[in-house]
Motif scaffolding. Structure first.
Motif, mmCIF file in Angstrom:
data_model
loop_
_atom_site.group_PDB
_atom_site.id
_atom_site.type_symbol
_atom_site.label_atom_id
_atom_site.label_comp_id
_atom_site.label_asym_id
_atom_site.label_seq_id
_atom_site.Cartn_x
_atom_site.Cartn_y
_atom_site.Cartn_z
ATOM 1 N N ASN A 187 -151.901 57.864 -61.057
ATOM 2 C CA ASN A 187 -150.603 57.919 -60.372
ATOM 3 C C ASN A 187 -150.793 58.239 -58.885
ATOM 4 O OD1 ASN A 187 -147.675 57.824 -60.971
ATOM 5 N ND2 ASN A 187 -147.703 59.856 -60.056
ATOM 6 N N ASN A 188 -150.226 57.397 -58.011
ATOM 7 C CA ASN A 188 -150.260 57.656 -56.570
ATOM 8 C C ASN A 188 -149.083 56.957 -55.900
ATOM 9 O OD1 ASN A 188 -151.022 54.899 -55.827
ATOM 10 N ND2 ASN A 188 -153.085 55.400 -56.553
ATOM 11 N N TYR A 189 -149.093 56.894 -54.595
ATOM 12 C CA TYR A 189 -147.918 56.374 -53.885
ATOM 13 C C TYR A 189 -147.719 54.870 -54.091
ATOM 14 C CZ TYR A 189 -150.809 54.231 -50.236
ATOM 15 O OH TYR A 189 -151.689 53.444 -49.554
ATOM 16 N N LYS A 190 -148.781 54.154 -54.530
ATOM 17 C CA LYS A 190 -148.665 52.715 -54.787
ATOM 18 C C LYS A 190 -148.602 52.371 -56.258
ATOM 19 C CE LYS A 190 -151.005 49.614 -52.653
ATOM 20 N NZ LYS A 190 -152.134 48.827 -52.076
ATOM 21 N N ILE A 191 -148.998 53.305 -57.095
ATOM 22 C CA ILE A 191 -149.048 53.055 -58.538
ATOM 23 C C ILE A 191 -148.296 54.160 -59.250
ATOM 24 C CG2 ILE A 191 -150.546 52.788 -60.553
ATOM 25 C CD1 ILE A 191 -152.769 51.932 -58.552
ATOM 26 N N ARG A 192 -147.183 53.820 -59.847
ATOM 27 C CA ARG A 192 -146.385 54.799 -60.563
ATOM 28 C C ARG A 192 -146.670 54.659 -62.052
ATOM 29 N NH1 ARG A 192 -146.112 58.093 -58.697
ATOM 30 N NH2 ARG A 192 -144.758 57.711 -56.893
ATOM 31 N N VAL A 193 -147.319 55.673 -62.624
ATOM 32 C CA VAL A 193 -147.681 55.674 -64.043
ATOM 33 C C VAL A 193 -146.694 56.557 -64.793
ATOM 34 C CG1 VAL A 193 -149.518 56.093 -65.719
ATOM 35 C CG2 VAL A 193 -150.103 55.428 -63.373
ATOM 36 N N THR A 194 -146.089 56.011 -65.833
ATOM 37 C CA THR A 194 -145.083 56.766 -66.590
ATOM 38 C C THR A 194 -145.199 56.430 -68.070
ATOM 39 O OG1 THR A 194 -142.694 57.183 -66.826
ATOM 40 C CG2 THR A 194 -143.350 54.945 -66.222
ATOM 41 N N TYR A 200 -136.337 46.512 -63.624
ATOM 42 C CA TYR A 200 -136.286 45.053 -63.499
ATOM 43 C C TYR A 200 -135.823 44.632 -62.103
ATOM 44 C CZ TYR A 200 -136.911 44.253 -68.551
ATOM 45 O OH TYR A 200 -137.410 44.183 -69.835
ATOM 46 N N SER A 201 -134.856 45.353 -61.545
ATOM 47 C CA SER A 201 -134.356 44.982 -60.209
ATOM 48 C C SER A 201 -135.444 45.125 -59.149
ATOM 49 C CB SER A 201 -133.137 45.843 -59.844
ATOM 50 O OG SER A 201 -133.518 47.181 -59.570
ATOM 51 N N LEU A 202 -136.347 46.082 -59.350
ATOM 52 C CA LEU A 202 -137.431 46.321 -58.404
ATOM 53 C C LEU A 202 -138.538 45.281 -58.535
ATOM 54 C CD1 LEU A 202 -138.901 48.183 -56.327
ATOM 55 C CD2 LEU A 202 -139.784 49.460 -58.299
ATOM 56 N N ALA A 203 -138.758 44.800 -59.767
ATOM 57 C CA ALA A 203 -139.922 43.963 -60.059
ATOM 58 C C ALA A 203 -139.815 42.558 -59.464
ATOM 59 C CB ALA A 203 -140.121 43.864 -61.564
ATOM 60 N N GLN A 232 -147.268 47.142 -55.025
ATOM 61 C CA GLN A 232 -147.202 48.391 -55.768
ATOM 62 C C GLN A 232 -146.979 48.077 -57.247
ATOM 63 O OE1 GLN A 232 -144.003 50.560 -53.877
ATOM 64 N NE2 GLN A 232 -142.423 49.153 -54.570
ATOM 65 N N ILE A 233 -147.320 49.044 -58.109
ATOM 66 C CA ILE A 233 -147.282 48.844 -59.561
ATOM 67 C C ILE A 233 -146.383 49.891 -60.204
ATOM 68 C CG2 ILE A 233 -148.641 48.757 -61.688
ATOM 69 C CD1 ILE A 233 -149.440 46.577 -59.788
ATOM 70 N N LEU A 234 -145.483 49.443 -61.062
ATOM 71 C CA LEU A 234 -144.737 50.327 -61.947
ATOM 72 C C LEU A 234 -145.294 50.085 -63.340
ATOM 73 C CD1 LEU A 234 -142.542 52.361 -62.617
ATOM 74 C CD2 LEU A 234 -140.868 50.495 -62.588
ATOM 75 N N TRP A 235 -145.940 51.106 -63.906
ATOM 76 C CA TRP A 235 -146.788 50.948 -65.096
ATOM 77 C C TRP A 235 -146.313 51.886 -66.203
ATOM 78 C CZ3 TRP A 235 -152.728 52.353 -64.665
ATOM 79 C CH2 TRP A 235 -153.357 52.149 -65.895
ATOM 80 N N THR A 253 -143.543 44.240 -55.944
ATOM 81 C CA THR A 253 -143.808 45.141 -57.077
ATOM 82 C C THR A 253 -144.108 44.360 -58.347
ATOM 83 O OG1 THR A 253 -142.272 46.761 -56.126
ATOM 84 C CG2 THR A 253 -142.870 47.040 -58.451
ATOM 85 N N VAL A 254 -145.131 44.825 -59.056
ATOM 86 C CA VAL A 254 -145.457 44.302 -60.385
ATOM 87 C C VAL A 254 -145.077 45.371 -61.404
ATOM 88 C CG1 VAL A 254 -147.294 43.560 -61.953
ATOM 89 C CG2 VAL A 254 -147.325 42.851 -59.549
ATOM 90 N N LEU A 255 -144.302 44.973 -62.405
ATOM 91 C CA LEU A 255 -143.920 45.853 -63.508
ATOM 92 C C LEU A 255 -144.779 45.484 -64.707
ATOM 93 C CD1 LEU A 255 -142.032 47.787 -65.142
ATOM 94 C CD2 LEU A 255 -140.458 45.850 -65.380
ATOM 95 N N LEU A 256 -145.513 46.461 -65.246
ATOM 96 C CA LEU A 256 -146.339 46.235 -66.433
ATOM 97 C C LEU A 256 -145.923 47.177 -67.542
ATOM 98 C CD1 LEU A 256 -150.004 45.395 -66.864
ATOM 99 C CD2 LEU A 256 -149.202 47.487 -67.985
ATOM 100 N N PHE A 257 -145.672 46.603 -68.712
ATOM 101 C CA PHE A 257 -145.348 47.429 -69.881
ATOM 102 C C PHE A 257 -145.685 46.657 -71.147
ATOM 103 C CE2 PHE A 257 -141.573 44.984 -68.984
ATOM 104 C CZ PHE A 257 -141.031 44.658 -70.220
#
Length: 366
Positions: free
Chosen positions: A243-250, A260-263, A226-229, A196-200
C-alpha cells in the motif's frame, strides 16, 4: 398482485444471492403488500446477509456436493442425504404455512430443493428462474422445462434451454453507475485525475490475480498510473505491505460505485454479476476467467464481452505476469482504444434488468 406470497430461493455465493435480493427489493418497491420469503443455506453467504438485511427468511442445512477427494469432502458428502431429508422436512412446513403463489429461483444449491418440492408436490405454484451465466447452471437445467419463464443474462444462454426464455440481463446493485469520481480522493486516497486500474477477484478475492499483480508491481510503479486493488480478506495480510500513494490495497471495497467511476480499466474474473456491473458502468476490461467454474461458464461469459469489443481475455493456464503487464500498459496508454472499448461495454449493459425480470413476475401473478 396484492397479498400474493412469493418465495425467492437462491444463494451459496453472491452471484446467486444478490440477484435474489435485488429482485425482492424491486417487488417490494412496486407492491409493498406482497409477502416475500427468502430461502437459502446455513453454509452460504446468505446466512450472514439475510439477518443484516432483516428480511423474512429460512435457512436450510444443505450444502453442495463436494467434488474433492479429501477426508473432509468425503465426510460432507456422506452427510448429504441426511441434510436433504432434514431440509425437505423444513421446506414442507414452510410451504404449509407460507403457501407460496410464485417461486423465483436464482440458482445455487440452496434453490434446488424448494423448486423440486414445488414441481413434485405443489403443481399450482408458478416457477420463474433467473439464470445469470451464459452456460446455465445445473439447477436451471433441471427445472427450466417446469418453469413458466427463464430470465437470462446472456443471449447465448437461450441456445442451451428448450423453454420460454427472455433476455433481460442480470440485476445489478442500485446506484452502481452513479458513483462520483471526485469522491475517490476522500474514499480511497487516490488521485481522481490520474489513470487508474481497478483489480479485484470478486467479493472473496482471487489468489491468482493477487499473485499476478504482485509480480508486476515493480513495472507498474514505473508508469504513470495508479492501482485500486481489492485482495479479499484472506490474502490482505500478505499484500497490504504494498500500500502506497499509487497503489491502494484493500481487503474489500464497500463503495464499488465510486471504484468503477474512478477506473479507466478493470482487471477481474468474469462472473456474471461482475460483467453486468462493468457493462452497466461502461468500463473496458481485461478478463481472466476462473478456469474451474462449472461448465467453464466464466470463459463463455467473457467471450460475450470480447465479441462485442468491450474486453480482452487472458487465460490463467498459460498466463505470464509480463503478458498481463504489457496488455495493461498497452491499453491504458491508448486513449482511443479505451474509449472504443468503453462505448462497446456501455452498449451491451442492461441497467433495467431487475425491472424487466419483475415485469415477468407480475405477469405470472395476474
Amino acid at each position: 398482485m396484492k397479498n400474493k406470497n412469493i418465495l425467492i430461493t437462491g444463494g451459496g455465493t453472491g452471484g446467486h444471492l444478490f440477484p435474489a435480493l435485488a429482485i425482492g427489493d424491486e417487488i417490494t418497491n412496486r407492491e409493498p403488500n406482497i409477502n416475500i420469503h427468502y430461502v437459502g443455506s446455513n453454509f452460504g453467504l446468505e446466512s450472514k446477509v439475510f439477518p443484516v438485511k432483516d428480511v423474512w427468511h429460512t435457512l436450510l442445512p444443505i450444502r453442495g456436493y463436494q467434488r474433492g477427494f479429501s477426508l473432509g469432502s468425503i465426510g460432507k458428502n456422506i452427510l448429504l442425504p441426511f441434510r436433504i431429508i432434514v431440509s425437505l422436512k423444513k421446506l414442507k412446513n414452510l410451504f404449509k404455512h407460507f403457501k407460496p403463489d410464485i417461486i423465483i429461483g436464482t440458482g445455487g444449491y440452496a434453490s434446488a430443493l424448494p423448486l423440486y418440492l414445488a414441481e413434485k408436490k405443489y403443481k399450482d405454484i408458478c416457477i420463474l428462474l433467473q439464470e445469470q451465466n451464459s452456460y446455465p447452471g445445473i439447477t436451471t437445467r433441471w427445472f427450466s422445462e417446469k418453469s413458466k419463464t427463464v430470465c437470462v443474462g446472456f443471449q447465448a444462454t437461450i441456445n442451451h434451454l428448450n423453454t420460454n426464455t427472455i433476455l433481460t440481463g442480470n440485476p445489478v446493485r442500485k446506484g452502481i453507475s452513479n458513483g462520483k469520481k471526485s469522491d475517490s480522493e476522500s474514499i480511497f486516497n487516490l488521485n481522481p485525475n490520474k489513470k487508474t486500474v481497478l483489480l479485484f477477484g470478486g467479493s472473496q478475492g482471487s489468489t491468482f490475480l493477487n499473485k499476478m499483480m504482485e509480480n508486476i508491481l515493480e513495472k507498474i510503479s514505473n508508469i504513470d498510473i495508479q492501482i485500486l486493488w481489492q485482495t479479499g480478506d484472506l490474502d490482505y495480510r500478505e499484500y497490504k505491505k504494498y500500500n502506497n500513494y499509487k497503489i491502494r490495497v484493500t481487503p474489500f471495497i464497500d463503495n464499488m460505485a465510486t471504484a468503477y467511476s474512478l477506473a479507466d480499466l478493470v482487471v477481474c474474473r468474469s462472473g456474471a454479476l461482475t460483467l453486468a456491473e462493468i457493462t452497466v458502468c461502461g468500463k473496458p476490461s481485461i478478463l481472466i476467467p476462473y478456469p474451474h467454474a462449472a461448465g467453464d461458464h466464466q470463459t463463455k461469459n467473457a467471450q460475450a464481452l470480447v465479441n462485442a469489443g468491450a474486453a480482452r481475455i487472458l487465460f490463467e493456464k498459460n498466463l505470464k505476469a509480463n503478458d498481463l503487464f504489457e496488455l495493461i500498459n498497452n491499453l491504458i496508454s491508448n486513449s482511443d482504444e479505451i474509449s472504443k472499448m468503453s462505448k462497446a461495454s456501455k452498449r451491451i449493459g442492461k441497467p433495467n434488468a431487475t425491472k424487466l425480470i419483475v415485469d415477468q413476475i407480475f405477469e405470472l401473478a395476474v
